[in-house]
Design a protein around this motif. Structure first.
Motif: not given
Length: 187
Positions: A60-61, A67-76, A80-88
């Motif tokens: 939305e934003l 799929c790029i920004k979400s990784q930044e948001i989640m890592r910040s 869990d890297e599993r969540l980040i990988r799966a969503t991306a």
């Protein structure tokens, strides 16, 4: 850090305000939970649901960085890297080069079912019942062939997802209809 469902919902709502995006996240979360239980991953059903809830966290934003920004948001936030990988991974080959290819069955289901939930939902609202409860595969297949119908739902992605899973398209559609029938967020 792992999230529970309520924390995932709060994160989703922090970055998404529109009813469409919120509802889509909840539907895909419900569908992923259903698939986890159906495919023998019941002990991971909470995780599968959270992946579904958050798969479009940034759309939305930041639609141009999906799929790029979400990784930044989640890592910040130390998630869990599993969540980040799966969503991306649901954006593999679609949005940006360098996104992880779906490997785990859960990632493949998300890749395949994300687009398909939109198509099935569009078919359902065209029916007299406006519901998935009486929807059959043949009705979805009929609309599926019409590229102008729900044109934003990529048939190529759906077919790629079915192939990743080693499933016939009819199986993917039938199972996703059942998953959507079980969702409390599908009207």
């Amino acid at each position: 850090m792992e999230l529970n469902k309520q924390q995932a919902i709060e994160l989703l709502e922090e970055f998404n305000k529109g009813e469409f995006h919120l509802k889509h996240g909840h539907i895909v979360g419900d569908v992923m939970r259903w698939y986890a239980n159906e495919l023998g991953y019941g002990d991971e059903a909470d995780f599968w649901e959270i992946v579904g809830l958050l798969h479009d966290l940034d759309f939305e934003l930041y639609p141009d960085e999906h799929c790029i920004k979400s990784q930044e948001i989640m890592r910040s936030r130390g998630l869990d890297e599993r969540l980040i990988r799966a969503t991306a991974s649901h954006g593999y080959g679609i949005h940006f080069d360098g996104l992880p290819e779906p490997q785990h069955e859960m990632e493949k289901v998300l890749f395949a079912a994300d687009e398909l939930t939109g198509l099935i939902g569009a078919v359902a609202v065209m029916r007299p019942s406006r519901s998935c409860d009486d929807l059959e595969v043949k009705s979805v297949k009929k609309k599926y062939k019409d590229k102008k119908f729900a044109a934003g739902c990529s048939r190529d992605v759906i077919e790629q997802g079915a192939a990743m899973l080693g499933w016939e398209l009819d199986k993917l559609i039938g199972m996703t209809i059942l998953a959507m029938r079980a969702s409390e967020h599908v009207d």
